[in-house]
Enzyme design. Structure first.
Site, PDB file in Angstrom:
ATOM      1  N   LYS A 121       0.817  -1.216   0.000  1.00 52.48           N
ATOM      2  CA  LYS A 121       0.000   0.000   0.000  1.00 52.48           C
ATOM      3  C   LYS A 121       0.852   1.268   0.000  1.00 52.48           C
ATOM      4  O   LYS A 121       0.533   2.236  -0.684  1.00 52.48           O
ATOM      5  CB  LYS A 121      -0.914  -0.030   1.229  1.00 52.48           C
ATOM      6  CG  LYS A 121      -2.028   0.981   1.232  1.00 52.48           C
ATOM      7  CD  LYS A 121      -3.194   0.518   2.096  1.00 52.48           C
ATOM      8  CE  LYS A 121      -2.785   0.220   3.512  1.00 52.48           C
ATOM      9  NZ  LYS A 121      -2.781   1.429   4.373  1.00 52.48           N
ATOM     10  N   ARG A 148     -11.299   2.801   8.940  1.00 54.78           N
ATOM     11  CA  ARG A 148     -10.983   1.404   9.266  1.00 54.78           C
ATOM     12  C   ARG A 148     -12.207   0.638   9.745  1.00 54.78           C
ATOM     13  O   ARG A 148     -12.171  -0.582   9.864  1.00 54.78           O
ATOM     14  CB  ARG A 148      -9.913   1.342  10.358  1.00 54.78           C
ATOM     15  CG  ARG A 148      -8.506   1.634   9.859  1.00 54.78           C
ATOM     16  CD  ARG A 148      -7.513   1.491  10.985  1.00 54.78           C
ATOM     17  NE  ARG A 148      -6.213   2.018  10.606  1.00 54.78           N
ATOM     18  CZ  ARG A 148      -5.178   1.283  10.264  1.00 54.78           C
ATOM     19  NH1 ARG A 148      -5.292  -0.017  10.222  1.00 54.78           N
ATOM     20  NH2 ARG A 148      -4.027   1.829   9.958  1.00 54.78           N
ATOM     21  N   ARG A 191      12.351  -9.807  14.028  1.00 54.67           N
ATOM     22  CA  ARG A 191      11.550  -8.946  14.903  1.00 54.67           C
ATOM     23  C   ARG A 191      10.245  -9.656  15.246  1.00 54.67           C
ATOM     24  O   ARG A 191       9.716 -10.430  14.449  1.00 54.67           O
ATOM     25  CB  ARG A 191      11.211  -7.622  14.191  1.00 54.67           C
ATOM     26  CG  ARG A 191      12.399  -6.744  13.888  1.00 54.67           C
ATOM     27  CD  ARG A 191      11.939  -5.412  13.317  1.00 54.67           C
ATOM     28  NE  ARG A 191      10.812  -5.573  12.406  1.00 54.67           N
ATOM     29  CZ  ARG A 191       9.945  -4.616  12.088  1.00 54.67           C
ATOM     30  NH1 ARG A 191      10.063  -3.426  12.627  1.00 54.67           N
ATOM     31  NH2 ARG A 191       8.977  -4.827  11.242  1.00 54.67           N
ATOM     32  N   ARG A 201      -2.017 -10.371  12.899  1.00 59.17           N
ATOM     33  CA  ARG A 201      -2.264  -9.036  12.317  1.00 59.17           C
ATOM     34  C   ARG A 201      -3.191  -9.121  11.106  1.00 59.17           C
ATOM     35  O   ARG A 201      -4.089  -8.298  10.928  1.00 59.17           O
ATOM     36  CB  ARG A 201      -0.939  -8.385  11.906  1.00 59.17           C
ATOM     37  CG  ARG A 201      -0.130  -7.845  13.061  1.00 59.17           C
ATOM     38  CD  ARG A 201       1.269  -7.447  12.626  1.00 59.17           C
ATOM     39  NE  ARG A 201       1.279  -6.311  11.728  1.00 59.17           N
ATOM     40  CZ  ARG A 201       2.285  -6.039  10.903  1.00 59.17           C
ATOM     41  NH1 ARG A 201       3.352  -6.826  10.849  1.00 59.17           N
ATOM     42  NH2 ARG A 201       2.232  -4.980  10.124  1.00 59.17           N
TER      43      ARG A 201
END
Length: 227
Positions: free
Chosen positions: A19, A93, A160, A171
């Site tokens: 994006k 959102r 990470r 997520r």
């Protein structure tokens, strides 16, 4: 001279869908104002504005910022951009945010980057870093010479937490749960345009061709002036 109506656009896509890359290309070629909810929120937190202070209390408690706070933040910014074409990124959102936005302005088109979750998982979980230097490796694009070892220091690489498979899956599931109703909302309005693919460079030409039907491209000089 025909004056084109201003374009009010939204870009949507899961984390890791490209994006950011697509948005930067749109802004560069069509001179839209890019309004990122994340950037705007960080700016308000840094400047300690009234909305920033309120948002910080939720962030410190590990809570999502309520719809009305995010809506207030974004709509306040859009008031200053009434004479520009713009592209919203990261907002709305939720359906309540989309409904609140509709009361203020009419969205013309919603660009949805439809990238398979498996592709995104492979893309994000392939990233490893050397903590001391910040060097980033990607197992697909620029792997280390020896697996798990930094090319220069020969120290071990780490992944990470955000890039670990279980975190990426979480997520993506959260994005789907939160965002699917918003996509359905815009689909019913007839303004959702989905662009499917596994690579940004293959999706981009589709988005580019679509936007050419909506807006004229501008020269680099014009783009710089309009920004």
């Amino acid at each position: 001279m025909v004056v084109r109506p201003l374009l009010r656009a939204v870009i949507m896509g899961p984390p890791g869908s490209g994006k950011g890359t697509v948005s930067s290309r749109i802004v560069k070629l069509f001179a839209l104002k890019h309004v990122s909810s994340g950037d705007l929120l960080r700016d308000n937190l840094q400047r300690m504005t009234e909305v920033g202070v309120i948002a910080k209390t939720y962030i410190n408690q590990g809570q999502l910022i309520p719809d009305d706070i995010m809506t207030r933040l974004m709509l306040s910014e859009l008031k200053n951009l009434h004479q520009y074409n713009w592209l919203l990124d990261g907002f709305p959102r939720t359906v309540p945010q989309a409904e609140a936005l509709d009361k203020t302005c009419q969205i013309d088109t919603v660009i949805n980057l439809d990238v398979p979750f498996e592709t995104i998982k492979q893309r994000l979980t392939a990233r490893w870093i050397h903590p001391a230097s910040g060097r980033v490796y990607n197992l697909e694009f620029n792997p280390p010479k020896d697996a798990g070892i930094d090319d220069i220091t020969r120290e071990p690489l780490v992944q990470r937490d955000d890039d670990k498979p279980e975190t990426v899956t979480k997520r993506l599931k959260a994005y789907e749960a939160q965002t699917k109703p918003v996509l359905d909302y815009y689909q019913k309005k007839g303004i959702l345009e989905s662009f499917s693919g596994t690579e940004t460079n293959r999706i981009w030409p589709q988005v580019h061709a679509f936007l050419q039907t909506k807006l004229p491209e501008v020269s680099q000089q014009e783009a710089t002036i309009q920004r």
